[in-house]
Motif scaffolding. Structure first.
Motif, PDB file in Angstrom:
ATOM      1  N   MET A 120      58.843  49.771  17.342  1.00 39.42           N
ATOM      2  CA  MET A 120      60.232  49.914  17.535  1.00 39.42           C
ATOM      3  C   MET A 120      60.593  51.375  17.277  1.00 39.42           C
ATOM      4  O   MET A 120      61.459  52.052  17.637  1.00 39.42           O
ATOM      5  CB  MET A 120      60.832  49.005  16.717  1.00 39.42           C
ATOM      6  N   MET A 121      60.059  52.015  16.114  1.00 37.40           N
ATOM      7  CA  MET A 121      60.276  53.419  15.595  1.00 37.40           C
ATOM      8  C   MET A 121      59.732  54.291  16.766  1.00 37.40           C
ATOM      9  O   MET A 121      60.293  55.311  17.258  1.00 37.40           O
ATOM     10  CB  MET A 121      59.470  53.705  14.387  1.00 37.40           C
ATOM     11  N   ASP A 122      58.828  53.865  17.633  1.00 39.76           N
ATOM     12  CA  ASP A 122      58.265  54.677  18.437  1.00 39.76           C
ATOM     13  C   ASP A 122      59.101  54.947  19.679  1.00 39.76           C
ATOM     14  O   ASP A 122      59.144  56.080  20.337  1.00 39.76           O
ATOM     15  CB  ASP A 122      56.685  54.158  18.923  1.00 39.76           C
ATOM     16  N   ILE A 123      59.773  53.664  19.887  1.00 37.78           N
ATOM     17  CA  ILE A 123      60.645  53.969  21.128  1.00 37.78           C
ATOM     18  C   ILE A 123      61.965  53.988  20.638  1.00 37.78           C
ATOM     19  O   ILE A 123      62.968  54.009  21.372  1.00 37.78           O
ATOM     20  CB  ILE A 123      60.873  52.588  21.767  1.00 37.78           C
ATOM     21  N   LYS A 124      62.044  54.548  19.434  1.00 35.28           N
ATOM     22  CA  LYS A 124      63.501  54.880  18.852  1.00 35.28           C
ATOM     23  C   LYS A 124      64.553  53.954  19.004  1.00 35.28           C
ATOM     24  O   LYS A 124      65.660  54.208  19.142  1.00 35.28           O
ATOM     25  CB  LYS A 124      63.777  56.282  19.488  1.00 35.28           C
TER      26      LYS A 124
END
Length: 222
Positions: A120-124
């Motif tokens: 989730m962090m990677d896709i902001k």
């Protein structure tokens, strides 16, 4: 024709067709290779993935088939990401089949919640409140508690051979936590191998010869 077999356990959203890619070193060692679609994937039944919980029960059935129908008396697991979680739940259980010899794992996470958070962090995308709602829905609809099934909680019970393969650039199973998971492993026969090229679950394609050699050296020596 032999009495040894590796079961390749694919990652989330991957099918048995992808698993064939990891079979080469095992075939060269003269081992039988079993590739499977996890529940709710490919041609397998099931509506929900339970991130290794019920999948571990499915794998037990496959092991029983290998022993009963094919005369297999030595089983290895090759787990990619979440596929490793299934193997860890089997190997850490009190009634782990005697035929299970060891595990080769690539990109295994400390917990599904942790790796899903990093996706989730990677896709902001904001983690709150969706992250824990996803975990709750897995329990509600899939009837599986991914918190209790976290590999970090079970690694200490494993006594059989374990080879853990990781990438230094993995942003989902990050090196700091991956090392922690390895250190937690209760086996006296364990090794960890780091690759500098390749991302999460994409190490072999960037290091084919060395990747296969690491597996061959570890498995053939046992």
């Amino acid at each position: 024709g032999g009495d040894k077999c590796v079961i390749i356990l694919p990652g989330r959203c991957e099918s048995l067709m992808y698993s064939y890619y990891f079979a080469a070193p095992y075939e060269k060692m003269g081992m039988n290779v079993l590739v499977i679609d996890a529940r709710a994937h490919g041609n397998s039944d099931g509506k929900y993935s339970t991130l290794g919980v019920k999948e571990s029960e499915d794998v037990r059935v496959w092991i029983d088939l290998l022993e009963r129908e094919y005369g297999i008396n030595e089983v290895w697991f090759h787990g990619i990401c979440v596929g490793s979680a299934s193997a860890i739940l089997i190997m850490s259980s009190e009634n782990c089949p005697e035929s299970v010899k060891g595990l080769v794992t690539e990109g295994c996470f400390v917990s599904f919640r942790e790796t899903f958070k990093r996706h989730m962090m990677d896709i902001k995308k904001p983690c709150f409140p969706v992250l824990d709602l996803v975990m709750l829905n897995v329990k509600k609809f899939g009837k599986a508690d991914v918190y209790k099934a976290a590999p970090i909680l079970h690694m200490g019970k494993i006594k059989k051979s374990v080879l853990m393969i990781y990438g230094t650039k993995d942003i989902f199973s990050i090196p700091k936590l991956s090392q922690k998971l390895f250190d937690k492993c209760g086996s006296e026969d364990k090794e960890i191998k780091w690759f500098d090229k390749g991302g999460h679950s994409h190490l072999r394609i960037n290091n084919v010869e060395e990747y296969d050699k690491v597996i061959t050296d570890f498995v053939s020596a046992r």
